[in-house]
Design an enzyme around this catalytic site. Structure first.
Site, PDB file in Angstrom:
ATOM      1  CE  LYS A 120     -27.656  73.572   6.122  1.00 47.79           C
ATOM      2  NZ  LYS A 120     -27.829  72.725   7.281  1.00 47.79           N
TER       3      LYS A 120
HETATM    4  N1  GLU Z   1     -26.442  71.261  10.327  1.00 46.28           N
HETATM    5  C1  GLU Z   1     -27.474  71.027  11.285  1.00 46.28           C
HETATM    6  C2  GLU Z   1     -28.864  71.178  10.670  1.00 46.28           C
HETATM    7  O1  GLU Z   1     -29.037  71.063   9.494  1.00 46.28           O
HETATM    8  C3  GLU Z   1     -27.312  71.836  12.557  1.00 46.28           C
HETATM    9  C4  GLU Z   1     -27.187  73.298  12.421  1.00 46.28           C
HETATM   10  C5  GLU Z   1     -26.783  73.982  13.716  1.00 46.28           C
HETATM   11  O2  GLU Z   1     -26.634  73.311  14.728  1.00 46.28           O
HETATM   12  O3  GLU Z   1     -26.595  75.180  13.667  1.00 46.28           O
HETATM   13  O4  GLU Z   1     -29.818  71.337  11.370  1.00 46.28           O
END
Ligand code: GLU
Length: 429
Positions: A120
């Site tokens: 992240k």
């Molecule tokens: N930001 C989204 C989550 O928290 C998607 C992450 C992604 O698709 O890589 O799941």
């Protein structure tokens, strides 16, 4: 292998309620590790990120001045595949928050059995303070600063809070221009015209709705007589609310930062503009407006917190009157609130299962990019339904056989898979 002499120890669990995402994620891991047969040294490794990159992002503002922002990318674990996870633009982004959220991505990908590990990232900025041109410059420079860190086989960002398909398009373009080749697979959540997947935008909300339906079915409740309150009307909350409404449920409350629109007879959610359609317009035409906190305590069948983290706490968990909580946001429930829900027998379907449709369709997008072949919207829906059903079945089996909470069951499924992969690969060198 012994863990008696750890070079770095997990942060001690905190007793208070002001938890960071990292503290919550570590406490959840420690609790779940008790449930599965896992080498303690693997738990020790999973307690920490593999790498956290911090970058400085200078951009020229529209008035000619220069502003300098801070950005992060935390990579947690990649034993099952390349790192995967969103990028958020939010004033409260911190390094620790990115690590905690990256840990949740590792479990989320493992619960869904996707060949990815967790990551992240984000920039400490309020995107509302920037013009579109400034957001574009910020994203392009961020992509350049992360160029060595990301890549289609290394670490694949996606949209998260404060970012969207256009952000991913700028990121992909900046990366591709610098690499000298168009590389759609470096990010997911792009617009479909440049290698994005149909159905990606609505996928997290769709999975929340699918999992809500499966859970209601499990508890032998009928959707047609179910009332729902949804906190947050961005992509996750709005898509979940609209689908549940379409399937026959009665959505009595939805909210944005200004408060909640409430109608005990059911709202016409299709006509309430989502954050993307028109920001902060949820309460504009509402007959009755409630404070956001009151939405969480409405006497409804299902509560879906789909806005920000840490909204269900020790202070309000005892007053939540919903029979079922389905987590649309990442980390909406603190550890103390979780314990209260457990004591009160209120099932909480965890984020790492409920909103995992987003990363699942991201995986489909990545496959489409690598194969240079786009799937139809129908195919995405069918495959997402199948993946969600498979994951639901695995978590439900663990829930029944281990007699634990839904969160612990999802963690047990994820940790079993991670543990097996770590055992098979071993420790390098
Ligand atoms: N930001 C989204 C989550 O928290 C998607 C992450 C992604 O698709 O890589 O799941």
């Amino acid at each position: 292998m012994t863990t008696s002499r750890q070079a770095i120890d997990a942060e001690p669990a905190v007793a208070g309620e002001s938890q960071t995402a990292l503290q919550t994620a570590r406490r959840q891991l420690a609790r779940a590790a008790e449930l599965v047969d896992i080498d303690p040294s693997v738990v020790a490794r999973l307690t920490h990120p593999r790498k956290v990159v911090e970058v400085t992002i200078p951009i020229e503002r529209d008035d000619g001045s220069v502003a300098v922002y801070r950005g992060y990318r935390a990579q947690h674990d990649s034993v099952r595949g390349p790192h995967k996870g969103g990028l958020r633009y939010h004033p409260e982004v911190t390094s620790d928050e990115c690590v905690g959220l990256a840990m949740w991505m590792t479990w989320k990908c493992a619960v869904m059995d996707l060949p990815f590990g967790g990551a992240k990232g984000g920039v400490v900025v309020d995107p509302k303070d920037l013009s579109e041109a400034e957001r574009e410059r910020l994203t392009r420079r961020f992509a350049q600063e992360l160029r060595e860190t990301v890549g289609p086989m290394r670490d694949i960002p996606a949209p998260d809070m404060g970012t969207d398909a256009q952000t991913m398009a700028w990121f992909m373009d900046a990366y591709s221009m610098q690499e000298g080749e168009t590389t759609p697979g470096v990010v997911t959540g792009k617009p479909p015209v440049i290698g994005g997947s149909h159905g990606r935008e609505e996928a997290p909300g769709r999975s929340v709705a699918l999992v809500t339906r499966a859970a209601l079915d499990y508890y032998e409740r009928d959707l047609a007589t179910t009332t729902v309150a949804v906190q947050g009307y961005g992509s996750v909350g709005a898509n979940a609310a609209r689908l549940l409404d379409e399937w026959g449920a009665t959505v009595v409350a939805v909210s944005d930062v200004n408060g909640a629109a409430y109608d005990p007879d059911g709202l016409d959610v299709a006509s309430i503009p989502t954050h993307d359609e028109e920001p902060e317009a949820v309460t504009r035409a509402a007959d009755e407006v409630l404070p956001n906190e009151d939405l969480l305590e409405l006497d409804v069948d299902v509560l879906i917190p789909a806005a920000v983290g840490n909204v269900l706490t020790a202070e309000n968990a005892g007053d939540v009157r919903a029979d079922l909580v389905v987590e649309g946001a990442n980390g909406p429930t603190t550890v103390a609130a979780d314990e209260l829900f457990e004591a009160r027998d209120v099932p909480v379907i965890p984020d790492i299962l409920a909103n995992a449709g987003g990363v699942t369709v991201s995986y489909f997008e990545w496959l489409q990019d690598i194969n240079r072949r786009q799937w139809s919207h129908d195919r995405v829906h069918q495959e997402l339904n199948a993946e969600m059903e498979r994951a639901w079945d695995a978590v439900r089996d663990a829930y029944e056989s281990r007699d634990v909470t839904w969160r612990d069951a999802a963690y047990a499924v994820a940790l079993d898979r991670l543990s097996a992969a770590h055992d098979a690969r071993g420790l390098w060198p």
